[in-house]
Structure formats: C-alpha cells, structure tokens
Design a protein around this motif. Structure first.
Motif: not given
Length: 294
Positions: A213-231
C-alpha cells in the motif's frame, strides 16, 4: 534477519542487525567474534555463508551485551546504497496498466534507475519545480539479489534472492512521457527511496501473497497484494538473467499496483511538504517527505 545501514553521530557508517536490544553493528560484533564482516550490505552478500556468519556475530554480541547501539542514536540510511544495478519493472500489475490506458505487456517491461536516485527512510524526495511539475509515487516491493545469477530457471530463481525491502519508484510523469522513454523521469536525484530495512528471504513465507500500500499525507491511495503481479519475482529474475548478469546487491523494483496519482481524476501529484509512506506486509514501512529545491 532484519538488517539496515546506519550512520553514527561521528559519521561512521556500517551495516547492522535490528534486534530487540537495539542495533548490532555487524563489523564490530564480527571483529569481537573473529569474523570479518564488511560495512555495507552489497559487500556482505559476497561473503561466503554471510547469513550464518552474521547470525553468529549477532548472537555473540547480544549474549555479551556489546556492539549494540540505541536506534535513536543512529541515522538510518537506505539498506542498499551501492548496487551495481537498479533494475525496475513497468506495468507489472494489470490494473495499473489499465488505469494508464496501456496494454498488458507480453514480457516484462524492464528499465533502469541511476544509483544517484537512491535515498533512505526519512530523507527528502527533492525536485526542482521548474524542471518537473508532475511528480508521482509508486509503492513497490524490492528484491535484493544475493548471488550471481545468469541464465537461471524460474524454478531456481528465488534461491538467488537474499531478501527484500520497500521502495518508492518516484516518477516525473511529464519527463517520462515527453522523453518517450523512462530513465530520466525515473532517475532524478532522490527518486529511489528504499528502506527502512532489509528482510532476509527466509523470513518471508510467501512473497506472492504480501499486502502492499501507499499513503500520501495519511490517505491510502494504493492498496493491493503481490498476488496480482503479472510477472512474479521468480519470472522477473529468470527473464532478466537471460539478458544480463544479476550480481549480489543488485535491486529489482518489481512494479507498482494501481492507484498512482497521475491517472486519478483529479490528479494527485506530489507537492512540497507532502509525506509518502509505502508499506509491504512483513517487510516494513518506508516514509519520506517531499521538498522543492531552488
């Protein structure tokens, strides 16, 4: 084992192991145990049986209560400061490709970042606003190579990974898109934060199932899992090693999930004073602040 690179108040730099008691200086603990351990992670990974030797030195230091430093007395640096190569992978999550209107690649999209883009946890990500007006975040899991890899198979590829850290593939989108290739827009100074520490591969149960995940100024903007890696990582290592030799200390930024700022409506671009935190389950959380330069 959790390792990091640190600077003391008097400017001494070394690699240390993060333990409950504090931070064990590996060179100091090794010397007291009769084991020669270097001061950087890249050099440590070239030492035969490096992990066993490091673990022995740490155990001895803890038992003897020596070579242990309080974390607050140290400056934490990037866990890897001198890789031979920074390899990065683009469009490696399908939803990220979709949000940018790109086709899902048939093979890994490989590019590089310059070593001068490396910075550590807590450090500033800096840029001249007259050079770029579209700076974006990209939270990523970073694999650190522990053994020379050339023409390795997918089945064996993960054996060449020493461990993992957290990275932010900071990107100047306007430069990236106007150049029609990515190196400059991805390689501005400080545009490859990594940290806070390095986690050895044996401590990660399943690298294909880690929340990111990634948060900018406390707001979560990316939220995923490495199971979704294409490669997945094993495929990335095998693919890269067919073209060029991966060396101990080389790092691979494995790709970012959807939710980057440039493709949001409205756009969410980084500005002076912003704080960005990237987290990867079981690996750590990396926080940096943003600052304009003159």
């Amino acid at each position: 084992m959790e390792l990091g690179q640190f600077t003391t108040a008097d400017g001494e730099q070394w690699i240390g192991a993060v333990v409950d008691e504090g931070v064990v200086s590996l060179p100091e603990a090794g010397a007291a145990t009769g084991i020669d351990l270097p001061s950087t992670l890249t050099a440590l990974l070239t030492v035969e049986n490096w992990q066993a030797k490091a673990e022995l030195a740490v155990e001895s230091a803890v038992d003897a209560d020596r070579a242990i430093y309080a974390p607050e007395s140290l400056e934490t640096r990037s866990p890897v400061t001198d890789p031979n190569k920074i390899v990065a992978i683009g469009l490696n999550y399908s939803k990220h490709a979709d949000e940018g209107g790109e086709d899902i690649p048939d093979v890994p999209l490989v590019f590089s970042k310059f070593n001068t883009s490396i910075t550590g946890p807590g450090d500033a990500v800096e840029w001249d606003p007259d050079l770029t007006e579209a700076v974006d975040y990209e939270g990523e899991l970073v694999a650190v190579i522990g053994e020379e890899a050339r023409n390795v198979s997918e089945d064996e590829a993960l054996e060449y990974v020493a461990g993992y850290t957290v990275g932010n593939d900071v990107s100047a989108r306007d430069l990236q898109l106007s150049d029609e290739q990515w190196v400059r827009g991805k390689s501005l100074d400080t545009f490859a934060p990594m940290g806070p520490h390095f986690r050895t591969a044996d401590e990660i149960d399943d690298v294909t199932d880690l929340d990111i995940w990634t948060e900018v100024n406390g707001e979560r903007l990316q939220d995923s899992n490495t199971e979704h890696l294409i490669f997945p990582i094993r495929e990335l290592i095998a693919f890269c090693s067919r073209s060029f030799t991966l060396q101990p200390g080389d790092v691979i930024f494995t790709g970012t999930p959807d939710g980057v700022g440039y493709f949001r409506e409205p756009k969410v671009l980084l500005e002076d004073g912003d704080e960005v935190t990237v987290g990867v389950e079981g690996v750590g959380e990396l926080t940096n602040h943003c600052r304009y330069t003159d």
